[in-house]
Motif scaffolding. Sequence first.
Motif, short mmCIF file in Angstrom:
data_model
loop_
_atom_site.label_atom_id
_atom_site.label_comp_id
_atom_site.label_asym_id
_atom_site.label_seq_id
_atom_site.Cartn_x
_atom_site.Cartn_y
_atom_site.Cartn_z
N THR A 76 1.34 -5.63 -34.65
CA THR A 76 0.41 -6.38 -35.48
C THR A 76 0.41 -5.80 -36.90
O THR A 76 0.38 -4.59 -37.07
CB THR A 76 -1.01 -6.30 -34.88
OG1 THR A 76 -0.97 -6.78 -33.54
CG2 THR A 76 -1.99 -7.13 -35.69
N GLY A 77 0.48 -6.68 -37.88
CA GLY A 77 0.44 -6.25 -39.28
C GLY A 77 1.81 -5.97 -39.88
O GLY A 77 1.91 -5.70 -41.07
N THR A 78 2.85 -6.02 -39.07
CA THR A 78 4.21 -5.79 -39.57
C THR A 78 4.76 -7.08 -40.15
O THR A 78 4.67 -8.13 -39.53
CB THR A 78 5.13 -5.29 -38.43
OG1 THR A 78 4.57 -4.10 -37.88
CG2 THR A 78 6.52 -5.01 -38.94
N HIS A 79 5.36 -6.98 -41.32
CA HIS A 79 5.95 -8.15 -41.98
C HIS A 79 7.27 -8.51 -41.29
O HIS A 79 8.15 -7.69 -41.14
CB HIS A 79 6.20 -7.86 -43.45
CG HIS A 79 6.89 -8.98 -44.16
ND1 HIS A 79 6.26 -10.16 -44.46
CD2 HIS A 79 8.16 -9.10 -44.59
CE1 HIS A 79 7.11 -10.96 -45.07
NE2 HIS A 79 8.27 -10.34 -45.16
N VAL A 80 7.37 -9.76 -40.87
CA VAL A 80 8.58 -10.25 -40.20
C VAL A 80 9.17 -11.38 -41.04
O VAL A 80 8.46 -12.23 -41.55
CB VAL A 80 8.25 -10.77 -38.79
CG1 VAL A 80 9.49 -11.33 -38.11
CG2 VAL A 80 7.63 -9.68 -37.95
N GLU A 81 10.48 -11.36 -41.19
CA GLU A 81 11.20 -12.42 -41.90
C GLU A 81 12.13 -13.12 -40.93
O GLU A 81 12.56 -12.54 -39.94
CB GLU A 81 12.08 -11.82 -43.01
CG GLU A 81 11.36 -10.99 -44.02
CD GLU A 81 12.34 -10.29 -44.96
OE1 GLU A 81 13.54 -10.65 -44.99
OE2 GLU A 81 11.90 -9.37 -45.65
N VAL A 82 12.47 -14.36 -41.24
CA VAL A 82 13.53 -15.05 -40.52
C VAL A 82 14.79 -14.87 -41.34
O VAL A 82 14.81 -15.17 -42.53
CB VAL A 82 13.22 -16.54 -40.31
CG1 VAL A 82 14.41 -17.24 -39.68
CG2 VAL A 82 11.97 -16.70 -39.46
N ARG A 83 15.82 -14.30 -40.73
CA ARG A 83 17.07 -14.02 -41.44
C ARG A 83 18.23 -14.69 -40.70
O ARG A 83 18.15 -14.95 -39.49
CB ARG A 83 17.32 -12.51 -41.49
CG ARG A 83 16.22 -11.71 -42.16
CD ARG A 83 16.28 -11.69 -43.66
NE ARG A 83 17.45 -11.04 -44.18
CZ ARG A 83 17.55 -9.73 -44.38
NH1 ARG A 83 16.53 -8.93 -44.09
NH2 ARG A 83 18.64 -9.22 -44.83
N GLU A 84 19.30 -14.93 -41.41
CA GLU A 84 20.50 -15.54 -40.84
C GLU A 84 21.54 -14.45 -40.61
O GLU A 84 21.79 -13.62 -41.49
CB GLU A 84 21.06 -16.61 -41.77
CG GLU A 84 22.17 -17.41 -41.15
CD GLU A 84 22.55 -18.60 -41.98
OE1 GLU A 84 23.75 -18.73 -42.29
OE2 GLU A 84 21.65 -19.40 -42.31
N THR A 85 22.15 -14.46 -39.45
CA THR A 85 23.14 -13.45 -39.11
C THR A 85 24.53 -13.81 -39.63
O THR A 85 24.82 -14.96 -39.93
CB THR A 85 23.24 -13.24 -37.59
OG1 THR A 85 23.66 -14.47 -36.99
CG2 THR A 85 21.91 -12.80 -37.00
N THR A 86 25.36 -12.78 -39.70
CA THR A 86 26.76 -12.98 -40.04
C THR A 86 27.60 -12.13 -39.10
O THR A 86 27.14 -11.10 -38.61
CB THR A 86 27.04 -12.60 -41.51
OG1 THR A 86 28.37 -12.95 -41.84
CG2 THR A 86 26.82 -11.12 -41.77
N THR A 87 28.80 -12.58 -38.82
CA THR A 87 29.71 -11.77 -38.01
C THR A 87 30.66 -11.03 -38.93
O THR A 87 30.81 -11.36 -40.11
CB THR A 87 30.54 -12.66 -37.05
OG1 THR A 87 31.25 -13.62 -37.83
CG2 THR A 87 29.66 -13.36 -36.06
N LEU A 88 31.25 -10.02 -38.39
CA LEU A 88 32.22 -9.27 -39.17
C LEU A 88 33.57 -9.88 -38.93
O LEU A 88 34.52 -9.81 -39.44
CB LEU A 88 32.22 -7.79 -38.77
CG LEU A 88 30.85 -7.12 -38.87
CD1 LEU A 88 30.93 -5.71 -38.40
CD2 LEU A 88 30.34 -7.17 -40.29
#
Length: 124
Positions: free
Chosen positions: A112-124
């Motif tokens: 609770t209280g932690t900032h969460v973002e939606v991010r897009e993944t990439t492969t190597l």
Amino acid sequence: KKRQDEWLLTEMLPNASGPSFFYLDLAANKPEQNSNSKALDLFGWRGLCIDGNSELIADLRQQRACTVVLAVADTCDGKQVQWVNLGGNDGQQDTGLGGIVGQELDNKEVKTGTHVEVRETTTL
């Protein structure tokens, strides 16, 4: 993040130095603290340091010899994931466990209280 780079150089590859050696450091973290590859830089290795925490990228670029990439690496390209920065330069306790949130990962749930973002993944 327990000095694996030093172990590699002293125990496995004691004569390995110079630019003909290369490393890949996923979740590179801070430039020196908790680094798995800093010692490899000091021995002249070339490297690629990848981290998804944007707060760490500038310091990595300034203080490390590796090529630094801001990315959330995963086996699937373009997947939307929950991402949390823990232990960055934001004053939070340095847990070293920032990253993708998921039951099979280090970050099983978000506190609770932690900032969460939606991010897009990439492969190597």
